[in-house]
Every structure is written in structure tokens, then in C-alpha cells.
Design a protein around this motif. Structure first.
Motif, PDB file in Angstrom:
ATOM      1  N   MET A   1       0.827  -1.192   0.000  1.00 34.32           N
ATOM      2  CA  MET A   1       0.000   0.000   0.000  1.00 34.32           C
ATOM      3  C   MET A   1       0.874   1.259   0.000  1.00 34.32           C
ATOM      4  N   ARG A   2       1.960   1.168   0.731  1.00 35.68           N
ATOM      5  CA  ARG A   2       2.857   2.325   0.800  1.00 35.68           C
ATOM      6  C   ARG A   2       3.477   2.608  -0.571  1.00 35.68           C
ATOM      7  N   GLU A   3       3.888   1.563  -1.262  1.00 34.07           N
ATOM      8  CA  GLU A   3       4.478   1.728  -2.593  1.00 34.07           C
ATOM      9  C   GLU A   3       3.440   2.256  -3.576  1.00 34.07           C
ATOM     10  N   LEU A   4       2.205   1.803  -3.470  1.00 33.27           N
ATOM     11  CA  LEU A   4       1.138   2.332  -4.323  1.00 33.27           C
ATOM     12  C   LEU A   4       0.982   3.829  -4.078  1.00 33.27           C
ATOM     13  N   GLY A   5       1.054   4.260  -2.828  1.00 34.40           N
ATOM     14  CA  GLY A   5       0.982   5.678  -2.500  1.00 34.40           C
ATOM     15  C   GLY A   5       2.107   6.471  -3.137  1.00 34.40           C
ATOM     16  N   ARG A   6       3.312   5.907  -3.105  1.00 35.74           N
ATOM     17  CA  ARG A   6       4.459   6.589  -3.732  1.00 35.74           C
ATOM     18  C   ARG A   6       4.239   6.744  -5.236  1.00 35.74           C
ATOM     19  N   ARG A   7       3.738   5.691  -5.882  1.00 35.45           N
ATOM     20  CA  ARG A   7       3.488   5.761  -7.327  1.00 35.45           C
ATOM     21  C   ARG A   7       2.353   6.732  -7.649  1.00 35.45           C
ATOM     22  N   LEU A   8       1.320   6.712  -6.830  1.00 39.84           N
ATOM     23  CA  LEU A   8       0.181   7.611  -7.042  1.00 39.84           C
ATOM     24  C   LEU A   8       0.606   9.067  -6.904  1.00 39.84           C
ATOM     25  N   ALA A   9       1.518   9.351  -5.997  1.00 37.54           N
ATOM     26  CA  ALA A   9       1.984  10.730  -5.777  1.00 37.54           C
ATOM     27  C   ALA A   9       2.516  11.349  -7.066  1.00 37.54           C
ATOM     28  N   LYS A  10       3.091  10.543  -7.936  1.00 39.43           N
ATOM     29  CA  LYS A  10       3.638  11.060  -9.189  1.00 39.43           C
ATOM     30  C   LYS A  10       2.552  11.579 -10.130  1.00 39.43           C
ATOM     31  N   LEU A  11       1.309  11.119  -9.942  1.00 41.73           N
ATOM     32  CA  LEU A  11       0.203  11.568 -10.788  1.00 41.73           C
ATOM     33  C   LEU A  11      -0.539  12.771 -10.210  1.00 41.73           C
ATOM     34  N   LEU A  12      -0.328  13.042  -8.942  1.00 38.41           N
ATOM     35  CA  LEU A  12      -1.116  14.069  -8.260  1.00 38.41           C
ATOM     36  C   LEU A  12      -0.513  15.456  -8.400  1.00 38.41           C
ATOM     37  N   ARG A  13      -1.407  16.448  -8.314  1.00 34.13           N
ATOM     38  CA  ARG A  13      -1.000  17.850  -8.372  1.00 34.13           C
ATOM     39  C   ARG A  13      -1.932  18.656  -7.469  1.00 34.13           C
ATOM     40  N   ALA A  14      -1.547  19.888  -7.229  1.00 29.27           N
ATOM     41  CA  ALA A  14      -2.384  20.770  -6.407  1.00 29.27           C
ATOM     42  C   ALA A  14      -3.787  20.818  -6.991  1.00 29.27           C
ATOM     43  N   GLY A  15      -4.770  20.749  -6.116  1.00 34.01           N
ATOM     44  CA  GLY A  15      -6.162  20.767  -6.536  1.00 34.01           C
ATOM     45  C   GLY A  15      -6.798  19.395  -6.593  1.00 34.01           C
ATOM     46  N   ASP A  16      -6.011  18.344  -6.393  1.00 31.93           N
ATOM     47  CA  ASP A  16      -6.555  16.994  -6.465  1.00 31.93           C
ATOM     48  C   ASP A  16      -7.176  16.579  -5.140  1.00 31.93           C
ATOM     49  N   LEU A  17      -8.323  15.911  -5.252  1.00 30.63           N
ATOM     50  CA  LEU A  17      -9.015  15.317  -4.115  1.00 30.63           C
ATOM     51  C   LEU A  17      -8.975  13.808  -4.298  1.00 30.63           C
ATOM     52  N   VAL A  18      -8.478  13.113  -3.287  1.00 31.84           N
ATOM     53  CA  VAL A  18      -8.402  11.655  -3.300  1.00 31.84           C
ATOM     54  C   VAL A  18      -9.237  11.138  -2.142  1.00 31.84           C
ATOM     55  N   MET A  19     -10.204  10.280  -2.461  1.00 33.40           N
ATOM     56  CA  MET A  19     -11.059   9.691  -1.435  1.00 33.40           C
ATOM     57  C   MET A  19     -10.678   8.227  -1.255  1.00 33.40           C
ATOM     58  N   LEU A  20     -10.422   7.838  -0.010  1.00 38.05           N
ATOM     59  CA  LEU A  20     -10.035   6.466   0.302  1.00 38.05           C
ATOM     60  C   LEU A  20     -11.143   5.770   1.085  1.00 38.05           C
ATOM     61  N   SER A  21     -11.537   4.590   0.608  1.00 37.30           N
ATOM     62  CA  SER A  21     -12.561   3.795   1.278  1.00 37.30           C
ATOM     63  C   SER A  21     -12.028   2.396   1.510  1.00 37.30           C
ATOM     64  N   GLY A  22     -12.519   1.760   2.536  1.00 36.03           N
ATOM     65  CA  GLY A  22     -12.138   0.392   2.854  1.00 36.03           C
ATOM     66  C   GLY A  22     -12.325   0.148   4.334  1.00 36.03           C
ATOM     67  N   GLU A  23     -12.439  -1.130   4.678  1.00 39.55           N
ATOM     68  CA  GLU A  23     -12.674  -1.469   6.071  1.00 39.55           C
ATOM     69  C   GLU A  23     -11.484  -1.067   6.941  1.00 39.55           C
ATOM     70  N   LEU A  24     -11.698  -1.094   8.240  1.00 39.71           N
ATOM     71  CA  LEU A  24     -10.617  -0.804   9.182  1.00 39.71           C
ATOM     72  C   LEU A  24      -9.459  -1.750   8.903  1.00 39.71           C
ATOM     73  N   GLY A  25      -8.246  -1.214   8.868  1.00 36.72           N
ATOM     74  CA  GLY A  25      -7.068  -2.033   8.629  1.00 36.72           C
ATOM     75  C   GLY A  25      -6.799  -2.341   7.169  1.00 36.72           C
ATOM     76  N   ALA A  26      -7.542  -1.718   6.270  1.00 42.33           N
ATOM     77  CA  ALA A  26      -7.367  -2.001   4.841  1.00 42.33           C
ATOM     78  C   ALA A  26      -6.079  -1.399   4.287  1.00 42.33           C
ATOM     79  N   GLY A  27      -5.580  -0.341   4.902  1.00 46.68           N
ATOM     80  CA  GLY A  27      -4.334   0.267   4.432  1.00 46.68           C
ATOM     81  C   GLY A  27      -4.467   1.702   3.959  1.00 46.68           C
ATOM     82  N   LYS A  28      -5.545   2.372   4.339  1.00 48.24           N
ATOM     83  CA  LYS A  28      -5.767   3.754   3.896  1.00 48.24           C
ATOM     84  C   LYS A  28      -4.667   4.695   4.395  1.00 48.24           C
ATOM     85  N   THR A  29      -4.336   4.597   5.669  1.00 49.71           N
ATOM     86  CA  THR A  29      -3.299   5.469   6.221  1.00 49.71           C
ATOM     87  C   THR A  29      -1.926   5.078   5.694  1.00 49.71           C
ATOM     88  N   THR A  30      -1.684   3.808   5.504  1.00 50.02           N
ATOM     89  CA  THR A  30      -0.406   3.364   4.949  1.00 50.02           C
ATOM     90  C   THR A  30      -0.235   3.898   3.532  1.00 50.02           C
TER      91      THR A  30
END
Length: 148
Positions: A1-30
């Protein structure tokens, strides 16, 4: 999940809204921790469950990361307005955990990630992530670059 976050960061720019859903412990904070690393922001990215929102300023010339945990918020956008996310949106990347039904009205463009973890399976930490781009911003985005 952490590596996915690093890769996703390359696509993001100011003004982007990212919504994370999933059960507790799914990896949203990671995942958000990886976003923070990829964006090069200051401060340890931890769950903002009790403070609701944390701002992580950029250490370089990128946008700050605003990390929101809406789990404890029962209201919709009215309650979220107290956080002034609409003011931060244009110059920040805003990540909202548990934001369904609460932040969609902030912008017509958002990236939604649904994270699924097999509940009860302690031997397999594999997650299934479904990405949905909403709005013009994400219409032409090549999200396949995020595939593992």
C-alpha cells in the motif's frame, strides 16, 4: 500500500481530491504515508482520527498534503466545511479517508480508491484496490501506471 501511495503521488498535483474507502485495517493510512513520501512533505503521516485533519507542508516546490479522517464525522459537507477544505483544495492535495457522502461536493474531479482486504486472512496481506477517476481531470489519466 505504501508503494502504491508513492506511485500515485507522481500523478497528483495541487487541486486533487483523493477519497479512500475500505474497512478498518485495509491500508488507507499506509497508502497516505506513501503519498506523503512521494510528494516530499514534512512530518510523519499518521492517522488523523482524533484531530480530524493534518496539514503536511511540502519540503520542496510541490503541493502540501492535507490528510483528513472523516470517520468520526457524522454530518455531510456542512460538517466538513468547518475544516475549510475548499480553501485548501486549490493549492493542496487533499486525501480523505471515510469521505463517502461527505466531500464529493468539494469538486467535480476526484480520484476514488476502494481498498479491499480479505478479512480474517492473517497470512496474506494482499489488497485489491479499485480506482475510479471522476470528472474531466481524471478522464484522460492513465491509471494503469499504478498497477503492481
Amino acid at each position: 500500500m505504501r508503494e502504491l501511495g508513492r506511485r500515485l503521488a507522481k500523478l497528483l498535483r495541487a487541486g486533487d481530491l483523493v477519497m479512500l474507502s475500505g474497512e478498518l485495517g485495509a491500508g488507507k493510512t499506509t497508502l497516505t504515508r506513501g503519498l506523503g513520501e512521494g510528494l516530499g512533505v514534512r512530518g510523519a503521516v499518521t492517522s488523523p482520527t482524533f484531530v480530524i485533519a493534518r496539514v503536511h507542508p511540502s519540503l520542496g516546490d510541490g503541493p502540501p498534503l492535507v490528510h483528513v479522517d472523516a470517520y468520526r464525522l457524522s454530518g455531510g459537507l456542512d460538517e466538513m466545511e468547518d475544516l475549510d477544505l475548499d480553501v485548501s483544495l486549490s493549492d493542496s492535495v487533499i486525501v480523505v479517508e471515510w469521505g463517502e457522502g461527505k466531500v464529493e461536493e468539494l469538486t467535480e474531479d476526484r480520484l476514488q480508491l476502494l481498498i479491499h482486504r480479505a478479512v480474517g486472512d492473517t497470512t496474506d496481506e494482499v489488497r485489491q484496490v479499485t480506482l475510479t477517476g471522476v470528472g474531466e481531470r481524471w478522464a484522460a489519466a492513465d491509471l494503469s501506471v499504478l498497477a503492481a
